[in-house]
Each structure stands twice: as C-alpha cells, then as structure tokens.
Design a protein around this motif. Structure first.
Motif, PDB file in Angstrom:
ATOM      1  N   GLY A   1      -2.076   0.810   3.245  1.00 23.39           N
ATOM      2  CA  GLY A   1      -2.026   2.269   3.224  1.00 23.39           C
ATOM      3  C   GLY A   1      -1.267   2.835   4.407  1.00 23.39           C
ATOM      4  O   GLY A   1      -0.519   3.802   4.290  1.00 23.39           O
ATOM      5  N   LYS A   2      -1.446   2.183   5.571  1.00 26.21           N
ATOM      6  CA  LYS A   2      -0.803   2.644   6.802  1.00 26.21           C
ATOM      7  C   LYS A   2       0.718   2.597   6.662  1.00 26.21           C
ATOM      8  O   LYS A   2       1.427   3.512   7.062  1.00 26.21           O
ATOM      9  CB  LYS A   2      -1.252   1.720   7.945  1.00 26.21           C
ATOM     10  N   GLU A   3       1.189   1.504   6.038  1.00 30.76           N
ATOM     11  CA  GLU A   3       2.635   1.338   5.911  1.00 30.76           C
ATOM     12  C   GLU A   3       3.216   2.317   4.897  1.00 30.76           C
ATOM     13  O   GLU A   3       4.321   2.832   5.068  1.00 30.76           O
ATOM     14  CB  GLU A   3       2.952  -0.103   5.495  1.00 30.76           C
ATOM     15  N   ILE A   4       2.444   2.570   3.838  1.00 34.88           N
ATOM     16  CA  ILE A   4       2.915   3.512   2.815  1.00 34.88           C
ATOM     17  C   ILE A   4       3.091   4.899   3.426  1.00 34.88           C
ATOM     18  O   ILE A   4       3.991   5.641   3.053  1.00 34.88           O
ATOM     19  CB  ILE A   4       1.913   3.542   1.638  1.00 34.88           C
ATOM     20  N   GLN A   5       2.235   5.214   4.410  1.00 37.31           N
ATOM     21  CA  GLN A   5       2.273   6.554   4.978  1.00 37.31           C
ATOM     22  C   GLN A   5       3.157   6.671   6.205  1.00 37.31           C
ATOM     23  O   GLN A   5       2.922   7.496   7.075  1.00 37.31           O
ATOM     24  CB  GLN A   5       0.851   7.007   5.313  1.00 37.31           C
ATOM     25  N   GLN A   6       4.202   5.810   6.268  1.00 34.82           N
ATOM     26  CA  GLN A   6       5.197   5.997   7.316  1.00 34.82           C
ATOM     27  C   GLN A   6       6.232   6.990   6.838  1.00 34.82           C
ATOM     28  O   GLN A   6       6.502   7.078   5.645  1.00 34.82           O
ATOM     29  CB  GLN A   6       5.893   4.663   7.632  1.00 34.82           C
ATOM     30  N   MET A   7       6.839   7.715   7.782  1.00 33.17           N
ATOM     31  CA  MET A   7       7.828   8.707   7.365  1.00 33.17           C
ATOM     32  C   MET A   7       9.031   8.020   6.733  1.00 33.17           C
ATOM     33  O   MET A   7       9.617   8.513   5.788  1.00 33.17           O
ATOM     34  CB  MET A   7       8.276   9.564   8.559  1.00 33.17           C
TER      35      MET A   7
ATOM     36  N   ASN B   1      -3.136  10.641  -3.508  1.00 30.96           N
ATOM     37  CA  ASN B   1      -3.800  10.069  -2.349  1.00 30.96           C
ATOM     38  C   ASN B   1      -3.050   8.810  -1.910  1.00 30.96           C
ATOM     39  O   ASN B   1      -3.229   7.748  -2.472  1.00 30.96           O
ATOM     40  CB  ASN B   1      -5.253   9.732  -2.704  1.00 30.96           C
ATOM     41  N   PRO B   2      -2.188   8.949  -0.896  1.00 30.89           N
ATOM     42  CA  PRO B   2      -1.342   7.825  -0.483  1.00 30.89           C
ATOM     43  C   PRO B   2      -2.143   6.590  -0.088  1.00 30.89           C
ATOM     44  O   PRO B   2      -1.651   5.466  -0.228  1.00 30.89           O
ATOM     45  CB  PRO B   2      -0.576   8.376   0.722  1.00 30.89           C
ATOM     46  N   ASN B   3      -3.366   6.762   0.401  1.00 31.43           N
ATOM     47  CA  ASN B   3      -4.190   5.603   0.725  1.00 31.43           C
ATOM     48  C   ASN B   3      -4.447   4.745  -0.501  1.00 31.43           C
ATOM     49  O   ASN B   3      -4.733   3.564  -0.409  1.00 31.43           O
ATOM     50  CB  ASN B   3      -5.531   6.065   1.292  1.00 31.43           C
ATOM     51  N   ASP B   4      -4.368   5.386  -1.661  1.00 29.83           N
ATOM     52  CA  ASP B   4      -4.716   4.741  -2.923  1.00 29.83           C
ATOM     53  C   ASP B   4      -3.514   4.082  -3.587  1.00 29.83           C
ATOM     54  O   ASP B   4      -3.672   3.337  -4.540  1.00 29.83           O
ATOM     55  CB  ASP B   4      -5.264   5.834  -3.856  1.00 29.83           C
ATOM     56  N   TYR B   5      -2.307   4.374  -3.098  1.00 30.47           N
ATOM     57  CA  TYR B   5      -1.101   3.915  -3.787  1.00 30.47           C
ATOM     58  C   TYR B   5      -1.078   2.402  -3.970  1.00 30.47           C
ATOM     59  O   TYR B   5      -0.660   1.897  -5.018  1.00 30.47           O
ATOM     60  CB  TYR B   5       0.153   4.344  -3.027  1.00 30.47           C
TER      61      TYR B   5
END
Lengths: 317, 312
Positions: free
Chosen positions: A71-77, A277-281
């Motif tokens: 999830g952390k990586e998905i939520q990088q700019m 919910n990007p954590n869920d992607y």
C-alpha cells in the motif's frame, strides 16, 4: 583498316554496354527505391502495431504488478513500474476476502450444469435441423434465428417475474436460486446454428452406410455425428463456461445480496465495492488477477476452439 | 418415412422449443404486456387496468408532464448511451481496421501480435473495469502520472480532488470500451481480409498504385460487408453497455459533478436492471421496449444505407 574496323566495333559495343548498364542502373535504382519504401512502410506498420500492443497489454501488466505492491508503494506520488517489495500477502488477503472457495464452487456448479443442459438440447435440435426432414423446418429455423435480434433485457425482466413467482428468488430456497441461474440458460439458438452447420458437413453417405448396417437414427447421432462434431462441441463447452464465469446481471438479481450463492463476478464486485481506497488496491488487483487468470489459461489451451466460435458469432458484440 | 420423421423431428426439438417458449417467447410477449399495466404487482400479478403512463414516466422530457423517471432516463441514461455509442462505435471500427490491415501485411511475429490483440476478449469485463479504475485513480493513478497531472479525478472523487467532471468520466469509459471491443472486430476484419482475392492486389501492383491507395480504393470497399456487419453489431452492443459501467464506476454507476453533465454513467440497460431490482418491472418493461424500437430503427436505416454502399 582492319584495326580501325575493330576499334569502331569496340567503340560500338562499349557504347552498347554503356547504354545497357545505364538502363540497368535506373531499374535497379527504382527497385531499390520501392524496396526502401517497402521497408519504411513496414517499419511504420510495426511501430503502430507495437504501440497498440502496448496499450492492449498495459492493463494486464498494471494489474499484475499492482497486485504485488505494498500500500505504501502504491501511494507514492511517482508510480513505479516494478514493485520494490513483492507482497504475496495481497493474494492471501484477496482469497480470504473473496471467500474464493464458495465463489468457485458456485460458479463451477452453475457453469457445468448449464453447459451440460445446453449441449443436450443443442445436439438434439441441431440434429433435427440438419438431418431430419419435417414440415416447417426452414420456417422454424428462420423464426429461431430471427428471435436472436430481440434484446435479451426484455427476457430478463419477465424471466425474473417468472422465477420470482416460482419462489426461486427467495433467500431461503438455495436449490431454487441455483435452478434460476441454470435452467433458463439450457438453450442457445446461436450454438444450435453453429452445430447445425457442422452436422450438415457430415456426408450423407455415412448416414446411408449406417442405415445399411441397421443403425437407428439415435445410434447414428451418438456414435457417428457427435464424435465427428467434437471440436464444435468443445467450442460450445468452453464459451459457455466462460459465459458463466463472466455473468453478472442475472445472478446479481437472483442473489440480491446473498453472498452464499454469488458467482465469481458478483463476489468480486461486491467485495471491493468501496470506491477509492489506495490501501486496498493491492488486494483488489490480486482478486482481479485471480478472476482473470483462469480465463487466460482457457484461452492459451483452447485458443483454436475459442477463436473458431467467436469468429463465427452472429450477434455477439 | 416422411410422416414418421415428422413426429420424431418434433420430439428432438421438444426440449429446445419448450425452454424457448418458457424463457424466450413468453417473456417477450409478457414484457410488452407488462409495459402497459397500471400499478402492476409482479409477485401477485395484480394490476388496475391498462395505461400509457409507464411510457410517459420513462420517456417524457418534462417532469411536469408526468415524467417520473425524467432524471434517470432523459437526463442521464439516454444521453450517456447515445454519447458512448457515437464515440466508441466509429473509433473502435477505425482502430480495429487499421490494426487488421497492419496484421495482414506482416509476416514476422504475426501470430504473437494476433494473440496479444485477442487477449482483451477473454477477460472479465468487470475485473478489467476495476483495473482501469485503478489506472485512472485520482491521487495515485498511473494515467495521471503519465499525463503529468495531479489529483485529477476521472472515476472517483477523493479527499483532495474536485468532483468528477462528466467529460473526463466519459473519456475513461470510452477508452475502456474501445480497448475491450477491439479484439472481436480485429478478428472479423482479418477474416474478411483473408478472403479478398489476390487478383485485385496483382492488378494494383501492375498499375504500380501506392500502398495506401490500394488500401483505400480496394481493401476498404471490399471489406464493406464486414464494416456494415460491425457497425450494426457494435451499435447494438454499445446501446446495451452495462458491465463496463459496473466495472469502472461500481454498482451505483458513479457520481459526477452535475454542473458538467449527467450525474452518473448509468446507461439505458443500467436503468432497466436497476428498475427490476427496485421491483418497478413496469418501468423496466417500457424502457426495454423503447430500446427494442431504437435498435430496430437503426438496424433498418443501416440496412437501407448498405443497399447503396456495400459492395458484395
């Protein structure tokens, strides 16, 4: 004198040679030019095909790498094109949240039972249309083909009324729920058409020979025609299974929220219905991989059968 | 023999005819019937007479004149469906024809390309729709990354973004629909191309016609039966667009900024199923008949056009 003649002759021939090589050069140039044009156009064609191919492949690629990301990586700019840390747990999470076992069991049950029913009705009808002479044959066949024009939505509405009145939609009637997802799909006019074409190609001599051997129509159908039409029957089987795997509307109406009888597509949509919910992607994409991969495997192993059926499809859009 | 075969044939046909009667022919008639019923209760089968009110409710462009479903149909479902059709049908036909022409003129890697271009066909429309919705994600989507935008909303609104602009949502769904509809069309066009007699090309070669001219003057006219067939089927298909909307925007069909256009991506078929789920089968029936009429009109018009334009 003789020498002069010789010189002249030599000059003449050399002229000829020059002239000849001149015209040779121009055709060679022309050929070269058209060859260059050919290569240039080929390069453009390949560039175009590769570009389109990338657009086609990209969603598959993105689905797979996102399914392995944290999830952390998905939520990088800045998005990454390969996961920095591979997180297989997305898959365990996806399987658990989907309740994959139940979904798979339901889908296979519905898929296989509706396919077997369809195969039987299709074989009988195609045999009658291809081999038996009876009054009104062409009329009935044309009528069936014509009815393929009617949008399926019209049938869905009334069929929903019918199965509701039978009590097949009530949440306590599990057998009824499954019957509602299977029985209305026991017939397909398109597959009757497909198999009839196939049956018609079987030479009449075989039929007459079987008659001489004292075989009945029934035996001829099952011992000769069905084995000969195996490729088409395989096509029907695969396409029908894929249909059950992908069906959403009708099971959604029948289940009306009862997870125990969801088919796989309903389960997928319902489990990951929360909007953004990007954590869920990661888990969400893992679930879509789980739903997509069996289809791609079917495609790899039965490519010939699938393309044959699709290529001849009449109404399918 | 003849009479013996007669009853036997009907016996072979019996399973199909019974199933069709129950699940296809009766429903067609019943749906027409239900669409004219007033206060229909589908579980009990009761109603209070015949009426045109269902059609008025679904089709009137003015809510004051009894257009109870005005917001759902005239303001949302119909414009959505028409826009999707107008955009995706020509686009997908042109792109798939270009790809088919390209595939037809190469030899190396042809099989590989064919397999790649067929892949979207063997996918689950809802699963891949969800993938596209991640690609178009507002805050962390790769599409925004690629075009150098930040927090631009295409599908969903999130905390930091503006409400979804309708036209962006329309772009996203059309992109997805075209992507998903290419394989089938490429397959049909390739089949058509392989059937074109090589003589035509030899003649063009002798006349040393350039390649693009050969394609435009010979290939396209000779493909016109396939083009017409594609136009009719993809028109009908896009008028029935449903799964792509569910996949991309979720079971509710999205929520957009109403100042920029329709407030969701609900289509005609979406409306029909939504009304069935809400037990308003009379509205659903009226809408489905409307759909049938539109499909028939367009098919007839295209058939008329084809009589003049298609070379067989």
């Amino acid at each position: 004198m003789a020498k002069q003649e010789e010189y002249k002759f030599a000059a003449d021939t050399s002229d000829y040679v020059l002239a000849l090589s001149g015209s040779e050069a121009s055709t060679a140039q022309k050929e070269k030019l058209s060859k260059v044009a050919h290569i240039v156009s080929l390069v453009f064609i390949y560039l175009f095909l590769v570009a389109m191919g990338i657009i086609i492949i990209f969603p598959f690629y993105w689905m797979i790498i996102t399914s392995l990301k944290e999830g952390k990586e998905i939520q990088q700019m800045q998005q990454t094109f390969f996961p920095q840390v591979i997180r297989w747990e997305n898959y365990t999470e996806a399987f658990k949240r989907l309740d994959f076992g139940t979904l798979l069991r339901n889908t296979l049950l519905v898929g296989i039972l509706s396919t077997l029913g369809t195969l039987f009705t299709t074989i009988f009808a195609a045999y009658a249309f291809a081999r038996l002479n009876f009054k009104g044959r062409n009329l009935v066949f044309a009528f069936l083909l014509g009815s393929m024009m009617i949008p399926g939505e019209m049938m869905v509405i009334s069929n929903y009324i019918s199965v509701s009145r039978l009590g097949w939609t009530s949440s306590s009637n599990t057998v009824g729920n499954f019957a509602a997802m299977i029985v209305p799909f026991w017939v397909s006019i398109f597959y009757i058409y497909l198999l009839r074409q196939n049956f018609k190609q079987i030479p009449n001599e075989l039929y007459l020979a079987a008659k001489v051997d004292g075989k009945s129509d029934w035996e001829f159908l099952w011992k000769v025609m069905v084995p000969l039409a195996m490729p088409t029957l395989t096509t029907i089987f695969i396409l029908k299974l894929m249909g059950a795997w992908n069906s959403y509307v009708w099971p959604n109406l029948i289940a009306s929220g009862n997870r125990n009888i969801f088919l796989i597509t309903n389960g997928l949509r319902e489990t990951f219905s929360t909007a953004d919910n990007p954590n869920d992607y990661g888990a969400q994409m893992a679930a879509t991989v789980v739903v997509t991969v069996p289809l791609l495997l079917l495609f790899i192993f039965f490519r010939k059968y699938i393309m044959r059926g699709v290529g001849r499809a009449g109404i399918k859009g | 023999m003849e009479s013996k075969n007669n009853w036997k044939a009907w016996l072979y046909l019996a399973p199909v005819l019974i199933l069709l009667a129950v699940f296809t022919f009766y429903p067609i008639i019943n749906t027409v019937y239900v669409s004219f019923l007033k206060d229909y209760n589908y579980m009990r089968g009761t109603h209070s007479g015949f009426t045109f009110e269902n059609y008025v409710a679904v089709l009137t462009p003015y809510s004051e004149l009894g257009g109870a479903m005005f917001n759902d149909v005239m303001k949302t479902a119909l414009p959505n469906t028409l826009l999707i059709t107008i955009i995706t049908v020509p686009l997908s036909i042109i792109i798939s024809m270009l790809i088919a022409l390209g595939l037809n003129s190469i030899k190396v890697l042809k099989k590989l390309f064919q397999t790649v271009f067929f892949m979207p066909y063997v996918t689950n429309a809802i699963a891949i729709g969800m993938v596209f919705s991640v690609i178009f994600s507002t805050d962390y989507g790769i599409f925004n990354n690629l075009i150098g935008a930040q927090h631009l909303s295409w599908i969903y609104r999130t905390g930091q973004s503006d409400p979804v602009n309708y036209w962006r949502a329309l772009f996203a769904i059309c992109f997805y629909i075209v992507w998903h509809s290419l394989p089938y069309k490429i397959l049909i066009f390739l089949g058509g191309l392989q059937n074109i007699d090589a003589q035509y090309y030899d003649a063009a070669k002798i006349d040393s016609a350039p390649k693009w001219k050969t394609a435009l003057r010979i290939t396209v006219p000779l493909l016109s039966p396939q083009i017409l067939y594609m136009m009719i089927t993809s028109f009908i298909g896009s008028f029935k667009e449903y799964n792509s909307v569910i996949g991309l925007f979720g079971a509710k069909g999205g929520a957009f900024d109403a100042n920029t256009g329709p407030s969701s991506m609900q289509t005609m078929v979406f409306f029909i199923y939504d009304q069935v789920a809400k037990n308003n089968v009379h509205y659903a029936s009226a809408a489905s008949l409307f759909l049938l009429v539109i499909i028939m009109i367009f098919t007839l018009v295209q058939n008329q056009v084809s009589k003049k334009r298609v070379h067989y």
